[in-house]
Design an enzyme around this catalytic site. Structure first.
Site, PDB file in Angstrom:
ATOM      1  CG  PHE A 194      -0.611   8.798   9.998  1.00 37.03           C
ATOM      2  CD1 PHE A 194       0.537   7.939   9.743  1.00 37.03           C
ATOM      3  CD2 PHE A 194      -1.836   8.587  10.631  1.00 37.03           C
ATOM      4  CE1 PHE A 194       0.082   6.634  10.342  1.00 37.03           C
ATOM      5  CE2 PHE A 194      -2.225   7.146  10.980  1.00 37.03           C
ATOM      6  CZ  PHE A 194      -1.079   6.235  10.527  1.00 37.03           C
ATOM      7  CB  VAL A 195      -2.801   9.100   4.480  1.00 34.87           C
ATOM      8  CG1 VAL A 195      -2.516  10.886   4.080  1.00 34.87           C
ATOM      9  CG2 VAL A 195      -1.712   8.257   4.186  1.00 34.87           C
TER      10      VAL A 195
ATOM     11  CE  LYS B 209       2.928   9.471   4.462  1.00 31.58           C
ATOM     12  NZ  LYS B 209       2.883   9.200   5.797  1.00 31.58           N
TER      13      LYS B 209
ATOM     14  CG  ASP C 116      -0.559  -0.244   2.575  1.00 32.66           C
ATOM     15  OD1 ASP C 116       0.760  -0.509   2.646  1.00 32.66           O
ATOM     16  OD2 ASP C 116      -1.071   0.084   3.580  1.00 32.66           O
TER      17      ASP C 116
ATOM     18  CG  ASP D 175       6.258   6.095   5.529  1.00 31.41           C
ATOM     19  OD1 ASP D 175       7.119   7.042   5.359  1.00 31.41           O
ATOM     20  OD2 ASP D 175       5.927   5.841   6.903  1.00 31.41           O
TER      21      ASP D 175
ATOM     22  CG  ASP E   8      -3.447   0.356  10.473  1.00 31.25           C
ATOM     23  OD1 ASP E   8      -2.479   0.264   9.603  1.00 31.25           O
ATOM     24  OD2 ASP E   8      -3.009   0.192  11.663  1.00 31.25           O
TER      25      ASP E   8
HETATM   26  C1  PRP Z   1       2.830  -0.478   6.747  1.00 28.92           C
HETATM   27  C2  PRP Z   1       2.591  -0.367   5.057  1.00 28.92           C
HETATM   28  C3  PRP Z   1       3.833  -0.721   4.612  1.00 28.92           C
HETATM   29  C4  PRP Z   1       4.720  -0.233   5.453  1.00 28.92           C
HETATM   30  C5  PRP Z   1       5.605   0.872   4.933  1.00 28.92           C
HETATM   31  O1  PRP Z   1       2.855  -1.419   7.186  1.00 28.92           O
HETATM   32  O2  PRP Z   1       1.480  -1.357   4.807  1.00 28.92           O
HETATM   33  O3  PRP Z   1       3.968  -2.008   4.403  1.00 28.92           O
HETATM   34  O4  PRP Z   1       4.149   0.181   6.705  1.00 28.92           O
HETATM   35  O5  PRP Z   1       6.586   1.515   5.632  1.00 28.92           O
HETATM   36  P1  PRP Z   1       8.256   1.507   5.567  1.00 28.92           P
HETATM   37  O6  PRP Z   1       8.161   1.862   3.983  1.00 28.92           O
HETATM   38  O7  PRP Z   1       8.424   2.838   6.417  1.00 28.92           O
HETATM   39  O8  PRP Z   1       8.482   0.096   5.981  1.00 28.92           O
HETATM   40  P2  PRP Z   1       2.271  -1.959   8.889  1.00 28.92           P
HETATM   41  O9  PRP Z   1       3.726  -2.449   9.430  1.00 28.92           O
HETATM   42  O10 PRP Z   1       1.955  -0.778   9.400  1.00 28.92           O
HETATM   43  O11 PRP Z   1       1.553  -2.950   8.771  1.00 28.92           O
HETATM   44  P3  PRP Z   1       0.118  -3.139   7.865  1.00 28.92           P
HETATM   45  O12 PRP Z   1       0.410  -3.509   6.356  1.00 28.92           O
HETATM   46  O13 PRP Z   1      -0.748  -4.436   8.487  1.00 28.92           O
HETATM   47  O14 PRP Z   1      -0.791  -1.845   8.054  1.00 28.92           O
END
Ligand code: PRP
Length: 180
Positions: free
Chosen positions: A153-154, A132, A101, A104, A160
Site C-alpha cells: 500500500f502506497v 500493480k 493514478d 490495481d 491517499d
Molecule cells: C483508486 C485509484 C484508482 C482506483 C484503482 O481510487 O485512484 O481510481 O482506486 O483501483 P482498482 O484498479 O482496484 O479499481 P479510489 O476509489 O481510492 O478514489 P480516489 O481516486 O479518490 O483516491
C-alpha cells in the site's frame, strides 16, 4: 521524511523523469492525429499525475474529469467502482485518453473504459502512473504506465490513505502503526 512514512518508494526526481518518458511516448502515438485529443482524468487520485503529465505533453488536448470512487477510507475494495459524475465533453468521434493514478484490481479503469467506449470515441487509450499487476482481477492492461510496483500500500503523488497524504511529492509506504 514525515514520521508516518516507512520508506520512499519513488522519489520526486524518479517520478518527474519517468513522466517525461511517458509523455514522449504519448506524443509520438498521437503525432499524426488531426484533431485535439480529449484527456479524461479520473478524480481524485489522478489529479497530481495528470497535472504533471499534461505539462510534459505537446499534443494539443482538451481536459475533462470524471469522478469514480470505490475505496472510501479502506485499503481494500468495498464496492464496485461507482461513477459519480458526468463528463462535460462530447466523446463521440474524439481521440480519448483516460488517465488514472493506479491500476490495481483494474475494476475502476475497466468500468470507465466500458462506459466511455459506449459513447463511440474515435479511439480510446489509457495511461496510469502506477500498475500493480499482481492485484489484477481482470484482463485490463494500460496502454502506458509509469511504474510497475509490488503489492504494497502506497501513498503520495495523488494517492491517499483515509483521504490524507495526496500532496506528498513522492510515493511512500506508511508505517503499519498508521493503519491500526
Ligand atoms: C483508486 C485509484 C484508482 C482506483 C484503482 O481510487 O485512484 O481510481 O482506486 O483501483 P482498482 O484498479 O482496484 O479499481 P479510489 O476509489 O481510492 O478514489 P480516489 O481516486 O479518490 O483516491
Amino acid at each position: 521524511m514525515k514520521p508516518d512514512l516507512e520508506k520512499i518508494v519513488l522519489s520526486a526526481e524518479q517520478i518527474a523523469s519517468r513522466n517525461q518518458e511517458v509523455a514522449q511516448e504519448i506524443d509520438v502515438h498521437y503525432q499524426d492525429c488531426e484533431r485535439d485529443i480529449l484527456l479524461i482524468t479520473l478524480l481524485d487520485g489522478a489529479i497530481v499525475f495528470t497535472a504533471d503529465l499534461i505539462r510534459n505533453l505537446n499534443v494539443p488536448l482538451h481536459l475533462d474529469c470524471i469522478r469514480v470512487s470505490s475505496y472510501g477510507n479502506s485499503t481494500n475494495p468495498e464496492t464496485a467502482p461507482r461513477i459519480l459524475g458526468t463528463l462535460k465533453s462530447d466523446v463521440k468521434d474524439k481521440h480519448v485518453l483516460l488517465v488514472d493514478d493506479i491500476l490495481d484490481t483494474g475494476n475502476t479503469m475497466k468500468k470507465v473504459y466500458n462506459e466511455v467506449v459506449k459513447k463511440e470515441p474515435a479511439s480510446l487509450k489509457t495511461c496510469v502512473f502506477l500498475d500493480k499487476p499482481e492485484r489484477r482481477q481482470n484482463d485490463f492492461q494500460a496502454d502506458w504506465s509509469g511504474f510497475n510496483i509490488p503489492d504494497e500500500f502506497v501513498v503520495g503523488y495523488g494517492l491517499d490513505y483515509a483521504g490524507r497524504y495526496r500532496q506528498l511529492p513522492y510515493l511512500a509506504t506508511l508505517k503499519p502503526s498508521v493503519y491500526s
